[in-house]
Design a protein around this motif. Structure first.
Motif, mmCIF file in Angstrom:
data_model
loop_
_atom_site.group_PDB
_atom_site.id
_atom_site.type_symbol
_atom_site.label_atom_id
_atom_site.label_comp_id
_atom_site.label_asym_id
_atom_site.label_seq_id
_atom_site.Cartn_x
_atom_site.Cartn_y
_atom_site.Cartn_z
ATOM 1 N N ARG A 1 71.330 3.006 38.880
ATOM 2 C CA ARG A 1 70.906 3.944 40.183
ATOM 3 C C ARG A 1 70.170 5.657 39.193
ATOM 4 N NH1 ARG A 1 74.690 5.462 44.667
ATOM 5 N NH2 ARG A 1 74.142 7.378 45.594
ATOM 6 N N GLN B 1 58.078 7.010 41.700
ATOM 7 C CA GLN B 1 57.750 5.950 43.060
ATOM 8 C C GLN B 1 56.307 5.614 42.932
ATOM 9 O OE1 GLN B 1 58.140 7.522 46.552
ATOM 10 N NE2 GLN B 1 60.534 7.022 46.760
ATOM 11 N N GLY C 1 55.501 2.551 39.695
ATOM 12 C CA GLY C 1 56.445 1.369 40.456
ATOM 13 C C GLY C 1 58.230 1.347 40.853
ATOM 14 N N ARG C 2 58.324 2.314 39.962
ATOM 15 C CA ARG C 2 60.371 3.164 40.427
ATOM 16 C C ARG C 2 60.273 2.842 41.335
ATOM 17 N NH1 ARG C 2 62.343 3.621 35.548
ATOM 18 N NH2 ARG C 2 64.290 3.214 36.310
ATOM 19 N N ASP C 3 61.402 2.028 41.744
ATOM 20 C CA ASP C 3 61.998 2.092 43.316
ATOM 21 C C ASP C 3 63.298 3.722 43.562
ATOM 22 O OD1 ASP C 3 63.471 1.931 45.893
ATOM 23 O OD2 ASP C 3 64.353 0.302 45.703
ATOM 24 N N ILE C 4 62.758 4.628 43.216
ATOM 25 C CA ILE C 4 63.914 5.552 43.074
ATOM 26 C C ILE C 4 63.495 6.429 44.470
ATOM 27 C CG2 ILE C 4 64.838 7.718 41.943
ATOM 28 C CD1 ILE C 4 63.558 6.400 39.509
ATOM 29 N N ARG C 5 64.857 7.273 45.342
ATOM 30 C CA ARG C 5 64.506 7.414 46.538
ATOM 31 C C ARG C 5 65.732 8.874 46.084
ATOM 32 N NH1 ARG C 5 63.968 2.859 50.553
ATOM 33 N NH2 ARG C 5 63.019 0.807 49.172
ATOM 34 N N GLU C 6 65.991 8.840 46.070
ATOM 35 C CA GLU C 6 67.433 10.048 45.689
ATOM 36 C C GLU C 6 67.236 10.781 45.300
ATOM 37 O OE1 GLU C 6 71.300 7.295 47.118
ATOM 38 O OE2 GLU C 6 70.062 6.699 45.044
ATOM 39 N N GLU D 1 66.674 1.927 33.049
ATOM 40 C CA GLU D 1 66.700 0.663 33.629
ATOM 41 C C GLU D 1 67.912 0.373 34.338
ATOM 42 O OE1 GLU D 1 63.881 -0.797 35.009
ATOM 43 O OE2 GLU D 1 62.183 0.767 33.701
ATOM 44 N N MET E 1 57.759 5.334 50.620
ATOM 45 C CA MET E 1 59.260 5.193 50.451
ATOM 46 C C MET E 1 59.831 6.710 51.145
ATOM 47 S SD MET E 1 60.313 2.520 47.594
ATOM 48 C CE MET E 1 59.237 3.155 46.003
ATOM 49 N N GLU F 1 58.075 11.289 43.785
ATOM 50 C CA GLU F 1 56.446 10.978 44.124
ATOM 51 C C GLU F 1 56.340 10.537 42.635
ATOM 52 O OE1 GLU F 1 55.681 14.545 45.070
ATOM 53 O OE2 GLU F 1 55.883 14.008 47.441
#
Length: 101
Positions: free
Chosen positions: A57, A76, A79-84, A54, A1, A73
């Protein structure tokens, strides 16, 4: 991601609106010496993605944007959807004269 870089203005707006949790991944002594108001401490050296809130954001922050990418990294990989993250980090915040706790 992909990693999404946020600048100081985006972080200020998010904190004002309470639209995310700012997670500071610097070490405890760095956090204690000064941090962005409203940030919570989760040091990278003992980082546990399962300890992150949980359903909220998450935006990571560190001193200058290196450790925050490592935290993304690690999150992710678990399994966490964290990108910012705050690309400039605490150094950018403090250098701009923003308030510090």
């Amino acid at each position: 991601m992909p990693v999404i870089d946020l600048d100081r203005e985006a972080v200020k707006q998010g904190l004002r609106e309470a639209s995310f949790v700012l997670v500071d991944v610097r070490e405890p002594h760095e956090f204690a010496a000064g941090h962005i108001p409203g940030a919570v401490s989760h040091p990278l050296s003992s980082f546990d993605p399962s300890a992150l809130p949980e359903g909220k954001r998450i935006v990571f922050s560190c001193a200058a944007g290196v450790r925050s990418v490592r935290a993304i990294e690690a999150a992710q990989a678990s399994g966490r959807d964290i990108r910012e993250h705050y690309k400039g980090g605490f150094k950018d915040w403090a250098a701009a004269g923003e308030p510090v706790e």
